[in-house]
Every structure is written in structure tokens, then in C-alpha cells.
Write an enzyme that holds these catalytic residues in place. Sequence first.
Site, PDB file in Angstrom:
ATOM      1  N   LYS A  15       0.838  -1.220   0.000  1.00 31.37           N
ATOM      2  CA  LYS A  15       0.000   0.000   0.000  1.00 31.37           C
ATOM      3  C   LYS A  15       0.865   1.260   0.000  1.00 31.37           C
ATOM      4  O   LYS A  15       0.639   2.171  -0.770  1.00 31.37           O
ATOM      5  CB  LYS A  15      -0.889   0.076   1.256  1.00 31.37           C
ATOM      6  N   ARG A  90      -9.279   2.116   8.868  1.00 29.89           N
ATOM      7  CA  ARG A  90      -8.991   0.708   9.144  1.00 29.89           C
ATOM      8  C   ARG A  90     -10.158   0.054   9.873  1.00 29.89           C
ATOM      9  O   ARG A  90     -10.162  -1.151  10.047  1.00 29.89           O
ATOM     10  CB  ARG A  90      -7.762   0.610  10.035  1.00 29.89           C
ATOM     11  N   ARG A 129      11.879  -5.846   5.049  1.00 28.83           N
ATOM     12  CA  ARG A 129      11.579  -4.461   4.670  1.00 28.83           C
ATOM     13  C   ARG A 129      12.475  -3.484   5.425  1.00 28.83           C
ATOM     14  O   ARG A 129      12.709  -3.638   6.617  1.00 28.83           O
ATOM     15  CB  ARG A 129      10.114  -4.159   5.005  1.00 28.83           C
ATOM     16  N   ARG A 162      11.599  -1.550  11.040  1.00 27.80           N
ATOM     17  CA  ARG A 162      10.574  -1.174  12.012  1.00 27.80           C
ATOM     18  C   ARG A 162      10.427  -2.265  13.079  1.00 27.80           C
ATOM     19  O   ARG A 162      10.428  -3.446  12.756  1.00 27.80           O
ATOM     20  CB  ARG A 162       9.232  -0.986  11.305  1.00 27.80           C
ATOM     21  N   ARG A 173      -0.444  -8.163  13.513  1.00 24.96           N
ATOM     22  CA  ARG A 173      -0.969  -7.092  12.656  1.00 24.96           C
ATOM     23  C   ARG A 173      -1.856  -7.659  11.558  1.00 24.96           C
ATOM     24  O   ARG A 173      -2.891  -7.083  11.220  1.00 24.96           O
ATOM     25  CB  ARG A 173       0.194  -6.288  12.054  1.00 24.96           C
TER      26      ARG A 173
HETATM   27  P1  AMP Z   1       1.202   0.868   9.213  1.00 22.76           P
HETATM   28  O1  AMP Z   1       2.426   1.675   8.959  1.00 22.76           O
HETATM   29  O2  AMP Z   1       0.032   1.277   8.352  1.00 22.76           O
HETATM   30  O3  AMP Z   1       1.455  -0.611   9.162  1.00 22.76           O
HETATM   31  O4  AMP Z   1       0.752   1.212  10.705  1.00 22.76           O
HETATM   32  C1  AMP Z   1       1.593   0.922  11.810  1.00 22.76           C
HETATM   33  C2  AMP Z   1       0.790   0.934  13.086  1.00 22.76           C
HETATM   34  O5  AMP Z   1       0.219   2.226  13.318  1.00 22.76           O
HETATM   35  C3  AMP Z   1      -0.410   0.006  13.115  1.00 22.76           C
HETATM   36  O6  AMP Z   1      -0.043  -1.332  13.458  1.00 22.76           O
HETATM   37  C4  AMP Z   1      -1.272   0.653  14.194  1.00 22.76           C
HETATM   38  O7  AMP Z   1      -0.776   0.421  15.490  1.00 22.76           O
HETATM   39  C5  AMP Z   1      -1.074   2.130  13.895  1.00 22.76           C
HETATM   40  N1  AMP Z   1      -2.072   2.607  12.911  1.00 22.76           N
HETATM   41  C6  AMP Z   1      -1.822   3.033  11.639  1.00 22.76           C
HETATM   42  N2  AMP Z   1      -2.966   3.403  11.032  1.00 22.76           N
HETATM   43  C7  AMP Z   1      -3.958   3.212  11.925  1.00 22.76           C
HETATM   44  C8  AMP Z   1      -5.373   3.384  11.889  1.00 22.76           C
HETATM   45  N3  AMP Z   1      -5.995   3.839  10.801  1.00 22.76           N
HETATM   46  N4  AMP Z   1      -6.074   3.081  13.013  1.00 22.76           N
HETATM   47  C9  AMP Z   1      -5.482   2.647  14.116  1.00 22.76           C
HETATM   48  N5  AMP Z   1      -4.157   2.419  14.214  1.00 22.76           N
HETATM   49  C10 AMP Z   1      -3.391   2.705  13.133  1.00 22.76           C
END
Ligand code: AMP
Length: 216
Positions: A15, A90, A129, A162, A173
Site C-alpha cells: 500500500k 482501518r 523491509r 521497524r 498485525r
Molecule cells: P502501518 O504503517 O500502516 O502498518 O501502521 C503501523 C501501526 O500504526 C499500526 O499497526 C497501528 O498500530 C497504527 N495505525 C496506523 N494506522 C492506523 C489506523 N488507521 N487506526 C489505528 N491504528 C493505526
Amino acid sequence: MTTFIVILGPPGVGKGTQAEILSERTGLAHISSGDLFRENLKNQTELGKLAQTYMSRGELVPDDVTIGMIRERLGRPDCKAGAILDGFPRTPTQADALDIMLAEFNGRVDVVPFIVGNDAVLVDRLGSRWTCRANGHIFNQKFSPPKETGKCDYDGSELYQRDDDKPETVKRRIQVYLEQTSQLISYYREKGKLIEIDGMQTIEQVTQTMVVALKK
Ligand code: AMP
């Protein structure tokens, strides 16, 4: 005219990479909720400290906090023409809030590319990654390595892995994604906005498929 694109898909499906490419090609702002949380974490803001407890467990940050952060971001001038949303919404509550927020800006979600992938491949991809410290550019040691190990091709900053890309957190996740985010797929499908994209192709092929689908 405003254009709002919501990219859906499990962690690791591409994404962020595709949102970045589309943003460059269209000039639309790229809004990544994960990047916004990481930026807050880096700057040790109250929001960042709060988010960290959830992020480190692979859980979602509470809706009200996340929605408030995105509302502020959507109000910035670079979103006037629209934006590509990556990682938000989400949950169904976030999707409802997004509809209300966009109505305030005279916009709406136009199209929702849903990138699909195989779980085992996603875990493998996230494990290799690398993310750029300065701007969140994404590389993969196996599939799209940087020109120079440990250094971002775009801004020369340090690349890091990360914490939440570790296998145990990644599995959580993906599980959270299946429990919470998959409800959005029917939400957008019923509205006729969903376009399914095969995320197991190369980066270029996925972009190409998206561009063709978005033109329609
Ligand atoms: P990502 O980089 O999109 O994988 O997001 C990393 C982490 O940020 C996720 O595992 C959540 O803990 C938090 N996070 C990101 N976007 C959201 C969202 N829309 N709602 C809630 N938590 C989020």
C-alpha cells in the site's frame, strides 16, 4: 475537482509503496496514518507516546485519536485537490468519520483499490523491509533493495527495520487486519467503489494495474 483514493490491503502488500508512486504521478497528497504516528513517535509528542503502546503490540490506536490526527492532516493546504489515503480508514467507525470529514471539504471517497496478497509472502516481505528514517521511503532487501546498503536512494538517510516488522508482531498485525479492516471491504464493495488488485505481481505491474483500473 477533489479526488480521494483509499488504498486497502493487509500489512506488507505494498500500500505504502503504491501510494507513494501514485502520489508522485498524480500530485495528490499521500497520507499514511502509520507514517504520521511514527513521525509523532520520533518527535516524542503526547500522541506519539500514546500510539507507541498500541503500535508495539501490533494493535490499532483508538479510533478517536486516529480520526483526530487525520482530520488535522486533511485540513492542510496540500490536500485541497484531494489525497491518497494509506492505512486509514482501518475500522468501520473510521470509514464513517472519513465520509463526514470529506463532506466538510466537499469531497468523498472516489475509488478504493484493494490490494490482495498471500499471508506467508506478506510475513516474508515485512521481515526484509527497510524504511527510511527521514521520509518513510520503503525498500526490500530481497525484492527492491536500495542501491547502497542501509542508505535511502531518495534522500540518503539511514534505513532501519521497524520494530513492528518482527515476525510475532507482523502475525498480530495481519490478524488485527483480518478482524477489523476486512469489514471495510464489504462497506466499499457495497458502494461500488472497490477495485481488487493482485499485489503479488512486481511493483511496476501493480502500479500499471492500478493506473488502468483508476482510469476506468
Ligand atoms: P502501518 O504503517 O500502516 O502498518 O501502521 C503501523 C501501526 O500504526 C499500526 O499497526 C497501528 O498500530 C497504527 N495505525 C496506523 N494506522 C492506523 C489506523 N488507521 N487506526 C489505528 N491504528 C493505526
